[in-house]
Every structure is written in structure tokens, then in C-alpha cells.
Design a protein around this motif. Structure first.
Motif, PDB file in Angstrom:
ATOM      1  N   TYR A   1     -24.219  79.550  49.038  1.00 51.17           N
ATOM      2  CA  TYR A   1     -25.298  78.700  48.831  1.00 51.17           C
ATOM      3  C   TYR A   1     -24.856  77.324  48.634  1.00 51.17           C
ATOM      4  CZ  TYR A   1     -28.926  76.259  46.077  1.00 51.17           C
ATOM      5  OH  TYR A   1     -29.767  75.394  45.369  1.00 51.17           O
ATOM      6  N   THR A   2     -23.662  77.130  47.976  1.00 49.44           N
ATOM      7  CA  THR A   2     -23.005  75.803  47.753  1.00 49.44           C
ATOM      8  C   THR A   2     -22.893  74.986  49.080  1.00 49.44           C
ATOM      9  OG1 THR A   2     -22.220  76.448  45.866  1.00 49.44           O
ATOM     10  CG2 THR A   2     -21.643  74.409  46.312  1.00 49.44           C
ATOM     11  N   ALA A   3     -22.061  75.966  49.957  1.00 50.46           N
ATOM     12  CA  ALA A   3     -21.802  75.355  51.113  1.00 50.46           C
ATOM     13  C   ALA A   3     -22.848  74.870  51.952  1.00 50.46           C
ATOM     14  CB  ALA A   3     -20.888  76.638  51.844  1.00 50.46           C
ATOM     15  N   ALA A   4     -23.872  75.859  52.152  1.00 51.43           N
ATOM     16  CA  ALA A   4     -25.016  75.586  52.731  1.00 51.43           C
ATOM     17  C   ALA A   4     -25.827  74.185  52.302  1.00 51.43           C
ATOM     18  CB  ALA A   4     -26.006  76.852  52.626  1.00 51.43           C
ATOM     19  N   ALA A   5     -25.966  74.041  51.336  1.00 50.89           N
ATOM     20  CA  ALA A   5     -26.436  73.047  50.487  1.00 50.89           C
ATOM     21  C   ALA A   5     -25.692  71.544  50.975  1.00 50.89           C
ATOM     22  CB  ALA A   5     -26.782  73.106  49.038  1.00 50.89           C
TER      23      ALA A   5
ATOM     24  N   ASP B   1     -17.795  78.912  35.509  1.00 51.51           N
ATOM     25  CA  ASP B   1     -16.290  78.370  35.900  1.00 51.51           C
ATOM     26  C   ASP B   1     -16.672  76.980  35.860  1.00 51.51           C
ATOM     27  OD1 ASP B   1     -15.201  77.201  38.321  1.00 51.51           O
ATOM     28  OD2 ASP B   1     -13.641  78.276  37.750  1.00 51.51           O
ATOM     29  N   ASP B   2     -16.112  76.077  35.283  1.00 51.95           N
ATOM     30  CA  ASP B   2     -16.617  74.569  35.235  1.00 51.95           C
ATOM     31  C   ASP B   2     -16.538  73.924  36.555  1.00 51.95           C
ATOM     32  OD1 ASP B   2     -16.910  73.841  32.637  1.00 51.95           O
ATOM     33  OD2 ASP B   2     -15.125  73.327  32.076  1.00 51.95           O
ATOM     34  N   GLN B   3     -15.674  73.927  37.310  1.00 50.53           N
ATOM     35  CA  GLN B   3     -15.954  73.636  38.660  1.00 50.53           C
ATOM     36  C   GLN B   3     -16.840  74.216  39.692  1.00 50.53           C
ATOM     37  OE1 GLN B   3     -14.246  70.921  39.411  1.00 50.53           O
ATOM     38  NE2 GLN B   3     -14.614  70.746  41.442  1.00 50.53           N
ATOM     39  N   ALA B   4     -16.875  75.469  39.689  1.00 53.63           N
ATOM     40  CA  ALA B   4     -17.855  76.208  40.316  1.00 53.63           C
ATOM     41  C   ALA B   4     -19.402  75.642  39.888  1.00 53.63           C
ATOM     42  CB  ALA B   4     -17.871  77.568  40.292  1.00 53.63           C
TER      43      ALA B   4
ATOM     44  N   GLY C   1     -38.426  78.801  44.425  1.00 48.28           N
ATOM     45  CA  GLY C   1     -37.559  79.131  43.843  1.00 48.28           C
ATOM     46  C   GLY C   1     -36.151  78.407  44.328  1.00 48.28           C
ATOM     47  N   PHE C   2     -35.510  77.896  43.321  1.00 50.29           N
ATOM     48  CA  PHE C   2     -34.337  77.016  43.978  1.00 50.29           C
ATOM     49  C   PHE C   2     -32.860  77.730  43.175  1.00 50.29           C
ATOM     50  CE2 PHE C   2     -37.781  73.863  43.224  1.00 50.29           C
ATOM     51  CZ  PHE C   2     -37.552  73.394  44.467  1.00 50.29           C
ATOM     52  N   GLY C   3     -32.303  77.684  44.006  1.00 49.80           N
ATOM     53  CA  GLY C   3     -30.650  78.410  43.711  1.00 49.80           C
ATOM     54  C   GLY C   3     -30.490  79.435  44.464  1.00 49.80           C
ATOM     55  N   ALA C   4     -29.158  80.133  44.499  1.00 54.23           N
ATOM     56  CA  ALA C   4     -28.586  81.054  45.285  1.00 54.23           C
ATOM     57  C   ALA C   4     -29.683  82.363  44.987  1.00 54.23           C
ATOM     58  CB  ALA C   4     -27.218  81.413  44.657  1.00 54.23           C
ATOM     59  N   GLY C   5     -30.230  83.032  46.174  1.00 55.01           N
ATOM     60  CA  GLY C   5     -30.967  84.075  46.141  1.00 55.01           C
ATOM     61  C   GLY C   5     -32.154  84.045  45.650  1.00 55.01           C
ATOM     62  N   ALA C   6     -32.671  82.867  45.412  1.00 53.60           N
ATOM     63  CA  ALA C   6     -33.927  82.491  44.803  1.00 53.60           C
ATOM     64  C   ALA C   6     -35.119  82.880  45.731  1.00 53.60           C
ATOM     65  CB  ALA C   6     -34.000  80.865  44.130  1.00 53.60           C
ATOM     66  N   HIS C   7     -36.095  83.322  45.417  1.00 57.73           N
ATOM     67  CA  HIS C   7     -37.556  83.661  46.307  1.00 57.73           C
ATOM     68  C   HIS C   7     -38.588  82.614  46.138  1.00 57.73           C
ATOM     69  CE1 HIS C   7     -36.450  87.835  47.158  1.00 57.73           C
ATOM     70  NE2 HIS C   7     -35.525  87.506  46.114  1.00 57.73           N
ATOM     71  N   SER C   8     -39.094  82.151  47.162  1.00 61.34           N
ATOM     72  CA  SER C   8     -40.228  81.389  47.263  1.00 61.34           C
ATOM     73  C   SER C   8     -41.459  81.858  47.910  1.00 61.34           C
ATOM     74  CB  SER C   8     -39.941  80.046  48.013  1.00 61.34           C
ATOM     75  OG  SER C   8     -38.818  79.328  47.584  1.00 61.34           O
ATOM     76  N   TYR C   9     -42.721  81.543  47.378  1.00 58.58           N
ATOM     77  CA  TYR C   9     -43.773  81.982  48.256  1.00 58.58           C
ATOM     78  C   TYR C   9     -44.737  80.758  48.304  1.00 58.58           C
ATOM     79  CZ  TYR C   9     -48.025  84.435  49.321  1.00 58.58           C
ATOM     80  OH  TYR C   9     -49.409  84.806  49.841  1.00 58.58           O
TER      81      TYR C   9
ATOM     82  N   ASP D   1     -27.868  84.527  49.165  1.00 56.59           N
ATOM     83  CA  ASP D   1     -27.240  84.983  48.121  1.00 56.59           C
ATOM     84  C   ASP D   1     -25.692  84.650  48.168  1.00 56.59           C
ATOM     85  OD1 ASP D   1     -28.726  86.826  46.583  1.00 56.59           O
ATOM     86  OD2 ASP D   1     -28.710  88.205  47.968  1.00 56.59           O
ATOM     87  N   GLY D   2     -25.157  84.670  46.786  1.00 58.18           N
ATOM     88  CA  GLY D   2     -23.965  84.270  46.603  1.00 58.18           C
ATOM     89  C   GLY D   2     -23.687  82.742  46.384  1.00 58.18           C
ATOM     90  N   ILE D   3     -23.107  82.332  45.506  1.00 62.53           N
ATOM     91  CA  ILE D   3     -22.960  80.901  45.147  1.00 62.53           C
ATOM     92  C   ILE D   3     -22.270  80.196  46.060  1.00 62.53           C
ATOM     93  CG2 ILE D   3     -23.464  81.246  42.528  1.00 62.53           C
ATOM     94  CD1 ILE D   3     -20.554  79.966  42.083  1.00 62.53           C
ATOM     95  N   THR D   4     -20.970  80.617  46.638  1.00 67.92           N
ATOM     96  CA  THR D   4     -20.269  79.915  47.543  1.00 67.92           C
ATOM     97  C   THR D   4     -20.953  79.581  48.898  1.00 67.92           C
ATOM     98  OG1 THR D   4     -19.012  82.073  48.011  1.00 67.92           O
ATOM     99  CG2 THR D   4     -17.858  80.368  46.689  1.00 67.92           C
TER     100      THR D   4
END
Lengths: 384, 599
Positions: A292-296, A27-30, A269-277, A287-290
Motif C-alpha cells: 500500500y505504502t509503495a503504491a501510494a 513500528d515508528d518508521q513503518a 475507505g482509505f488505507g491498506a485493504g480498505a473497501h469503498s462503495y 492489502d499489506g502495508i508495504t
């Protein structure tokens, strides 16, 4: 500190029937909001690393327009100086820095490959899965067998010199004949890299329900084993070396990004649900793009999980991941990391497993035999 | 105080009909226990008793009550265990009373234990006051229950007290009924001492404390007492009564209920039902009704971790200090190593004891399937009692085998009678009687072999009747039976801990069921596991657990690592709990598989 970089793009053109990932239709906007959030997360990343490799996965990352992708890569370059730094490969290594993007064979035709290569992308991983039309339909894939060849051609003409194909076996209705056919067609396309996985039924997916209900039937276990062994033979004969349980490559084309995981290397890892070590801590973004977007938007990504590894955890991960590699794990490296000898602390278990023909030790390494690969979980448990 | 103002009574009821709640209300109303001290069910002082809502040990509490007639009475409430496993203890507690409150749940009606307990009270010639409880509930039907008490038990229920112990309704009326209807104790204060022991326990500081009802004479500090059953003599250090805190007093007189501390070191010396007399002026005869209580159900208990063997032995010793009806002796199993063969009064007693061992002593235990005690007459004439299938002599050396039978009384809603009859038939039962009480219910009486009942009878009875059928039973002795030992072999090796004794006619089906259940319970492993059931050298069933050919994680990337590690760690933990027999790993549940057949 060297580290891999993973960027997660959760958008997909459609939902496959075996996929349990929380992916969403494009979705363009998302997507715009998501890219903004990603850029913010990258720019404000508190950890300084020297990125040697980059991997963009999904979802289907290529659903993102080229300018969106460009913003993300720009942010990585700006924050970490990706292309200005030494790439971290050994001297004399002529392989260029690895920059992978995942793509769906059905959507490559509309792709501006030149734009991707201009961003530095030099490796594309295609989810071919199967070359049987009925199997692809059963999986709910949007592409047909011919699309894979088209996609590979398009990518090659656009300058991509490193292509990986994914395959799935143990599919309901699949038999040895159709599996061999998929393998043959894969090799015909001459990819540099091949991954093959047995089908994992994830709870909550349509495929899971149908198998549970008995409407679809997976091949019996001995056939699944034969499919795996047959594929190893076939691919090695065709010049692909098995370097990990499920991964094969032409010499020099093993996936550096994934090897970094199995070497217990660090990654962001960057993005929704991404893992880092990093710094002995494993974390997972929300998780969940909404969310994630809101948190960012609120000043930074929130973590869904964070775990400081104990020395014991690290040892067990080193064993679990090291044994995935065909080359196995290195005793000297274990000693360097943990200050004691693996051959000593697990002497009895190793002797027992060696006696049973499941592992072998040579050249200062411990590795699984082919029998050991088939029951590798049991072997790893013995060594935990 | 004259015995005129003493009332000794007990409360009897089917499980869950509200016995402990009414006891609590009586203590509260008489001010014995203040609201502030009140934890639910004061008398059930073991954690386990409170959690399960059952009474395991007897208790006695003295309550002062100022009645409507202006006099103050001493009420001695003797709380008894309600379960069939403890029938003997209940009968001794009742023998210490002149009357009982018979509680019947007004939403459930008369149940098997209501009946059994009422009969015990009648046998002891006690005054019975019917109490119809839970009248606050919407589904309460006190009139129907009143009719049931009259029709089924044959008691006059016209003056039954209507109570809601939970809401405190009818508590005062109950106290008045106790005072007015239950007769005061009669006894001869000048006769030689006769006191009935109805409970005892071990206290770390004071040794054994016994609860008694003084029937004749009196006992005070300094009295030299003698126990009839073993002729042992002790000096009384202290007497008193429970409120439920123990309070010292000068003497326990004829008709009174209280405790005696006399430097007794072992609970097994102070047996329930025994008579205490004065060593210097002994009574000629003991009180009637005493008998030795013998464990009926046996199982092997083994520490999961062999390092806990010593701890288990200490724990069993401590448990036995407080519970002389429980027995244990060391045994060795090829499969499980060093452990103990333990005897219990019944299944509930077994379950509770195991739970106490695990909880109070932090032990992790592995239990074998329960078995009864068989009486074996050998060809050479020797008679032996066999409480462990592996101890059964060779078939050629056995002349006669006998097994214990029970008389089971089941109260069953009519719609489930068909199912219950076929269950009893399947369990080798012999029908004695079906008595239709009314349009809704019947009393079904069967003689059943105890070994069938200890397996899964009660669970099946409950599930077949959606929980409505109730059971009570009594032992009726040993009967000759055609029994065989069924062995289980894993990869051709007999696993002794899985052997069981069964009727020959049922051995084939039991062997097949057990093998099939084990196949479900034993996880697939690296090698093939062949499960066989055998009688002697004859194999009667066979199952195969196919080897695990594929146990591999295909994908393990950045996001999978923690999850996969934890999964493998958890599996490893699970594996640690398995018993390794040769090359075969067996989960602990497998040793109780015989109980789970048909689940």
C-alpha cells in the motif's frame, strides 16, 4: 453526495489468536510511511463527497501517535471540509456528527484522550470481548477484565460521551454462566452501545487449528442459540435496543457509520485493504502495508478488487443488508431504487417465509422475526 | 489384387499398454496419415475417446506398405475397443482378421485383459504376434515380460518385437512381422457373398455405414444385399475403404475389408456379428458367432431441469442411432418425475453414454444407481425380467428370484491377494481357482453376482491393490438367489429412486451404510429429516439430520458485503441443483449414494 469515511490503521500491539487480519506490530518508521501514504491517498481522492461520519478502525488505531492521527484528520478536513459542512443529520437531531475510533482496553491508560477529543473524536469502540480471564487468555487478548472498566473511566473523564463495547460468544469453554457474567459486567459499565458476535473461526489462525485438532471445543449449536437469545433478552431488559442482528444501543446511539452500510449508503475507505462503495462500484485497496505504502508513493493506491454492481447485485445487497436491521427493509425505498415492487417480484418466497414465521411485513417494511434472525442466511437466499 | 498381398489384423492390449499410439505410428510410417494431419490417436475420433485414451468404437484403416521383399501389401488395421464391456464387439472384430498384434507394456507385464484378449484371439485361430512396448522407459523389463508371455499365456515370445511406439522404435520391424507371419485371407471368390459386419454407425447424409470383412464372394455398387438376422434387403449404393477418410472403390473382393452404404436407415438393422449376403444368390449358412447383444446394466436418467425432458428424449434417440447396444424406455419416478430407464453393456458403457449425453447435447442429468436385470418367476408361473427395483412384484407374489452371475478373472500381485480374496468373499463370490504364476502374481478366478460388481467392485479392487490388480469378466448366466428390495424413506415417504435390490444377508448392513451415507450427503435444513431403510414394512436402520438452528452471519460491514453476497448467491445456485421431495431437499449425489458407501 453524502458518504461515510473509513480509515484503516493496520498496526496492533499484538496478535490475537482468532485474528486472521493481516495486521502488523507497531513500528515508528513503518507508521510514519503509512501515515504519509494515507495523507496522499486522501488528498488525491478523486471523488467529492460530503462526509457525515468518520470511523477509524484497525488493527488498533490508537497505537498511532496523536500527531500521526492529527495528520490524517487534517488531510480529511482539508480535502472534504469535514467540520465546515452541515453534518447531514435530520433537522432537530441534536446528535453531534459521529467520529469513532477503535481502541484496545489494554492500551487506553497510556492514551491522551484530550488530544483525541481535540481532533473531533467523540465515540470510542472498545474490544472488551469477554470479562472472563480464562476466555481472554484463550483468545490471546492483551488485556484483563479490569482493564475494560479502567479504560471506560479514562475515556469518560477525557470527555468521550459515547462508548461502545464489543463482546464475543460461542467461545471454546464458555458456558451460559460465564456469558451472562460478561453481559452483566458490560451493562454495569453503562456503555451507550454494545456489539456482540459469535466467534468466527478463520482458517490459518491458532484458534482454528486448536478447534480442528479437538484441543478446544466450541459450545454445541443449541447452546450458541441460547447464548444469543439470552443476550437479546438481557440487553433489551437493560434498556438497549437491538437495531441490527449483532448491535444494540441506548436510544439515539445506534452507530450511524454502520447503519450507512446497511442502508446501502456510499462510503470511502482509505488505507491498506480498505473497501469503498461509490458510484455503484465496490472497490478494495491493495492489502499489506508495504504494498500500500509503495503504491501510494508511486502516485496513488492500487486497487485489489473493483466491481461494478449490476442492478440485480444492488437489489440482492439491498435485501441482504436491509434485513440485517431490526426495522427491516422498506418496500417504498426498494421501489424508489429499483423501479419495481419487491412484494410483487418475491411474492411466493415472502408468503412462504411468512408462513414459516421467519419474516413479517408491517408498516410498509419487511423484517426478520427472531426465528428468522437465527437462520437469516437461509431467509436471504430464499429472497435472492 | 490377389489376396496373397492382403493382411487383416487387429491390435489387442490391456488398457494403457499403448494400443492407439502404435496404431498411430503404423499409419504415420506407411504414409497413410501425414505428420501434419496427425493428431494424437487418429483412430479414436470421438473427443471422449481421445480424452480418456480408450477406444469405444471399432475402426478399420487400409494401409499400403512396401515390404522388404519388394512387394506392396494392403494392410487392414482393425482397431477394437479394449474394455470388458465390449467383449462381444472385440470378438467380432477379431473374427474379421487373420492375425493380431498383442501388445504388452514392458513396465507392467501381462494383465487380465491381455490374457482375455489373447484367449479371444486363440479362440478365433489367429496368428498372434507379441509386441513388447514402452521399451524406452527406465523401468522397462522386456525379458521378464517375454517370460510372462510364454509362461502365462503360453505363446512363443522368442520373436516378440521390441517396440517403443512413443519413440518410433521397432515400428518397421512390426510391419515386417505382419507381412511375414500373418497369413493372407483365404476365401472363395466365386462362392455366394458372405461378409461379416464388425461395426456400423449412422451418418446424417448417407444413412448407416457398415464396416465388413468379405469372407467369400464380392460386393459392388448395385448388389442387392440381404442381412441374415432380419432378412432385410437393401441395394448397395457405394462400397469403399477407410484411409481413415472414406474412399470409394469398384468392389470389395473376397478377403478385403471395407465399408458398404446401402440406404439402411437404422443402426439397429445392421447388427454387429451379422452376415451380409447376396439377396439374389444367397449363401446357405451365415458366418458363425452372431448373437444379440443385450444391455446388462440399467439406470434411470432424469433431466435435472424438467424442461429438458424433450431434449433428453431427442438426445437418447440420436445416441441410439449410433449405438444399438444401448436401450431406453420412458419411466416415471415419484421422486424424480419423467425420465428414462436406460440399458448399457456395462459400467464403462454407462458412464461414457451419460457423459456423451451431457456433453454433446448440453443436458444436465440426474442418474440413479445402476442395477442389473433380475429374473423373477411369479407364483402364477409368469417369468418377468426386472430392470428397475420399483417394478419388483410384492414378495408374496414371487416364487423364485434369479440374478446374473459373472466369471471374474483377476490378475493380482501376490501381496494383495489376501485383501482381494476378502473383497470377493464380501461380494458373495465363489472361488473357482487361484493360480500362482510366479513369485509376484496370481490369477484369481471367482464367480460373482453382477449386482455386487456394478456397485463399487472395480473401484475397490483398484484401490486395494494400489491400481495393480486387473479384471476381466464374462457372463455365466442366471442363478437363484435370496434377494429383497431395500427401500429408503425420508420423513416416512418412500423415495422410489433410492430403492435397490440386494441379497437378504447383506440387506441389514447395506441399509445401515446407505442411511449413514445419506445423512452425510443431505444438508441440514429448516426441518428435521428422518432417514429410514426398510425391507417391506420392517425398518432396519434410522438416521436423523438435525434441523439447522443457526445460520446467521454475525458481522457484515463495509468490507464484508461483496463477499457475503457472493457466498449467498453461490449457495443459492447450489440449492437450485437440489431435488425437492416434499419438504426435504436432496442433493443429486444422494441418488448415487449407494455407490459411495465406505468412501
Amino acid at each position: 453526495m453524502r458518504a461515510g469515511i473509513y480509515v484503516h490503521i493496520p498496526f496492533c500491539p499484538g496478535k490475537c489468536r482468532y485474528c486472521s487480519f493481516n495486521s502488523v506490530p507497531y513500528d515508528d518508521q513503518a507508521a510514519k510511511l503509512y501515515v504519509d501514504a494515507l495523507v496522499r491517498e486522501i488528498e488525491t481522492c478523486p471523488v467529492d463527497v460530503e462526509p457525515s461520519i468518520i470511523y477509524i478502525g484497525g488493527g488498533t488505531p490508537t497505537t498511532l501517535p496523536a500527531d500521526g492521527l492529527a495528520s490524517v484528520i487534517g488531510a480529511i478536513n482539508g480535502r472534504f471540509g469535514l467540520w465546515n459542512e452541515p453534518t447531514g443529520h435530520k433537522s432537530g437531531d441534536i446528535v453531534p456528527p459521529e467520529f469513532t475510533i477503535e481502541a484496545n482496553p489494554g492500551t487506553v491508560s497510556g492514551l491522551d484522550v484530550k488530544a483525541l477529543t481535540a481532533l473531533g473524536v467523540n465515540r470510542v469502540s472498545l474490544g472488551a470481548q469477554s470479562f472472563s480471564p480464562s476466555e481472554l487468555a484463550m483468545l490471546g487478548r492483551l488485556h484483563g477484565p479490569a482493564d475494560v472498566a479502567h479504560a471506560a473511566g479514562t475515556l469518560r473523564r477525557g470527555g468521550i460521551t459515547n462508548i461502545s463495547l464489543d463482546l464475543i460468544y460461542s467461545l471454546p469453554g464458555q458456558d451460559m454462566r460465564s456469558w451472562k457474567e460478561s453481559l452483566a459486567q458490560t451493562v454495569d459499565l453503562n456503555p451507550e452501545h454494545i456489539s456482540m458476535y459469535d466467534l468466527t473461526l478463520e482458517e490459518g489462525t491458532p484458534l482454528y487449528s486448536e478447534v480442528r485438532a479437538g484441543r478446544l471445543v466450541m459450545p454445541p449449536e443449541p447452546v450458541q442459540v441460547e447464548m444469543y437469545l439470552c443476550a437479546v433478552d438481557f440487553l433489551e431488559t437493560a434498556g438497549y435496543r437491538r437495531y441490527e442482528i449483532s448491535n444494540f444501543a441506548r436510544p439515539g446511539f445506534a452507530c450511524r457509520h454502520n447503519i450507512n452500510y446497511w442502508d446501502c449508503g456510499e462510503y470511502l475507505g482509505f488505507g491498506a485493504g480498505a473497501h469503498s462503495y461509490a458510484g455503484g462500484r465496490r472497490t478494495k485497496n491493495i492489502d499489506g502495508i508495504t504494498y500500500y505504502t509503495a503504491a501510494a508513493g508511486a502516485g496513488g493506491p492500487s486497487l485489489a478488487e473493483s466491481e461494478e454492481l449490476s442492478p440485480g447485485d444492488m437489489e440482492r445487497e439491498f435485501i441482504m443488508l436491509g434485513l440485517r436491521k431490526a426495522a427491516g427493509l422498506e418496500f417504498a425505498e426498494f421501489r424508489r431504487r429499483f423501479g419495481h415492487d419487491l412484494a410483487e417480484s418475491r411474492r411466493e418466497a415472502i408468503a412462504r417465509l411468512e408462513g414459516a414465521g421467519l419474516v413479517e411485513t408491517s408498516g410498509g417494511r419487511l423484517r426478520l422475526t427472531m426465528s428468522g434472525v437465527l437462520v437469516s442466511n437461509a431467509v436471504i437466499r430464499e429472497l435472492f | 489384387m490377389k489376396t496373397t498381398y492382403i493382411r487383416n489384423f487387429s491390435i489387442i492390449a490391456h488398457i494403457d499398454h499403448g494400443k492407439s499410439t502404435l496404431a498411430d505410428r503404423l499409419l504415420e510410417t506407411t504414409g497413410t496419415v501425414t505428420q501434419r494431419d496427425m493428431t494424437e490417436q487418429v483412430l479414436d475420433d470421438m473427443d471422449l475417446e481421445r480424452e480418456r485414451g480408450i477406444t469405444i468404437k471399432a475402426h478399420a484403416v487400409r494401409v499400403m506398405y512396401k515390404a522388404d521383399d519388394g512387394e506392396t501389401y494392403i494392410l487392414n488395421l482393425i482397431d477394437t475397443p479394449g474394455h470388458v464391456d465390449f467383449t462381444y464387439e472385440v470378438s467380432r472384430s477379431l473374427a474379421a482378421c487373420e492375425g493380431v498384434l498383442l501388445i504388452v507394456d514392458s513396465t507392467q507385464g501381462v494383465e487380465a485383459q491381455t490374457l482375455a484378449n489373447a484367449y479371444l484371439a486363440i479362440d478365433n485361430s489367429l496368428e498372434i504376434i507379441p509386441i513388447i512396448n514402452k521399451i524406452d522407459l527406465p523401468s522397462a523389463d522386456p525379458e521378464r515380460v517375454r517370460d510372462e508371455i510364454e509362461d502365462i499365456i503360453g505363446l512363443d515370445a522368442s520373436e516378440a518385437v521390441l517396440v517403443s511406439a512413443k519413440e518410433g522404435i521397432g515400428v518397421k520391424e512390426t510391419l515386417e512381422a505382419i507381412v511375414k507371419k500373418i497369413p493372407p485371407p483365404i476365401g472363395d471368390p466365386d462362392a455366394p457373398l458372405k461378409a461379416l459386419i464388425f461395426d456400423s454407425w449412422f451418418d446424417n447424409y448417407q444413412g448407416v455405414i457398415i464396416l465388413v470383412r468379405v469372407v467369400d464372394g464380392s460386393v459392388r455398387k448395385g448388389t442387392r444385399i440381404k442381412l441374415f438376422s432380419n432378412e432385410k434387403v437393401f441395394d448397395v449404393l457405394e462400397v469403399g475403404y477407410s484411409t481413415p477418410k472414406l474412399l470409394k472403390c469398384d468392389a470389395l473382393e473376397c478377403g478385403e475389408v471395407g465399408y458398404i452404404i446401402a440406404g439402411i436407415r437404422k443402426v439397429s438393422d445392421s447388427k454387429i456379428g451379422d452376415t451380409v449376403t447376396n439377396a439374389d444368390r444367397p449363401a446357405a449358412e451365415p458366418l458363425p458367432g452372431y448373437r444379440e447383444v443385450k444391455p446388462m446394466v440399467f439406470c434411470g436418467l432424469y433431466p435435472t431441469d424438467t424442461k429438458q425432458y424433450e431434449d433428453l428424449r431427442d438426445a437418447l434417440e440420436k445416441l441410439r442411432l449410433n449405438d444399438s447396444s444401448f436401450s431406453y424406455e420412458p419411466e416415471t419416478s415419484l421422486a424424480l418425475g419423467f425420465g428414462f430407464r436406460c440399458g448399457f453393456l456395462g459400467l464403462l458403457h454407462m458412464e461414457i453414454s451419460q457423459e456423451r449425453l451431457e456433453r454433446e447435447f448440453s443436458l444436465s442429468l440426474l442418474s440413479t444407481a445402476p442395477t442389473v436385470v433380475y429374473k423373477v418367476t411369479k407364483v402364477d408361473g409368469e417369468v418377468i425380467m426386472v430392470d428397475n427395483p420399483t417394478k419388483l412384484p410384492e414378495p408374496t407374489k414371487i416364487a423364485v428370484m434369479e440374478e446374473p452371475f459373472i466369471l471374474a478373472t483377476m490378475m493380482v500381485p501376490n501381496e494383495y491377494i489376501g485383501a482381494i480374496l476378502s473383497l470377493c468373499q464380501e461380494k458373495r463370490g465363489i472361488q473357482k481357482d487361484i493360480n500362482y504364476l510366479d513369485r509376484d502374481r496370481a490369477i484369481v478366478t471367482y464367480e460373482l453376482p453382477l449386482n455386487e460388481v456394478v456397485m463399487d467392485f472395480y473401484d475397490k479392487l483398484k484401490s486395494m491393490s494400489r491400481g495393480y490388480a486387473s479384471l476381466d469378466y464374462e457372463m455365466i448366466g442366471y442363478r437363484e438367489s435370496n434377494l429383497v428390495k431395500l427401500d429408503i424413506l425420508l420423513n416416512s415417504e418412500i423415495v422410489d429412486a433410492l430403492s435397490l435390490i440386494t441379497h437378504r444377508d447383506k440387506s441389514a448392513i447395506r441399509g445401515r451404510e446407505l442411511s449413514a451415507k445419506l445423512k452425510e450427503l443431505i444438508p441440514r435444513q429448516q426441518y428435521e429429516v428422518i432417514i429410514q431403510a426398510a425391507i417391506g414394512s420392517k425398518i432396519i436402520a434410522r438416521e436423523t439430520v438435525r434441523p439447522l438452528r443457526k445460520d446467521v452471519t454475525a458481522k457484515c460491514y463495509g468490507g464484508d458485503i461483496t463477499r457475503k453476497r457472493k457466498l449467498l448467491e453461490k449457495q443459492k445456485e447450489g440449492k437450485k441443483k437440489m431435488k425437492q421431495l416434499g419438504s426435504v431437499e436432496i442433493p443429486q449425489e444422494a441418488f448415487l449414494a449407494v455407490l459411495k458407501v465406505n468412501d
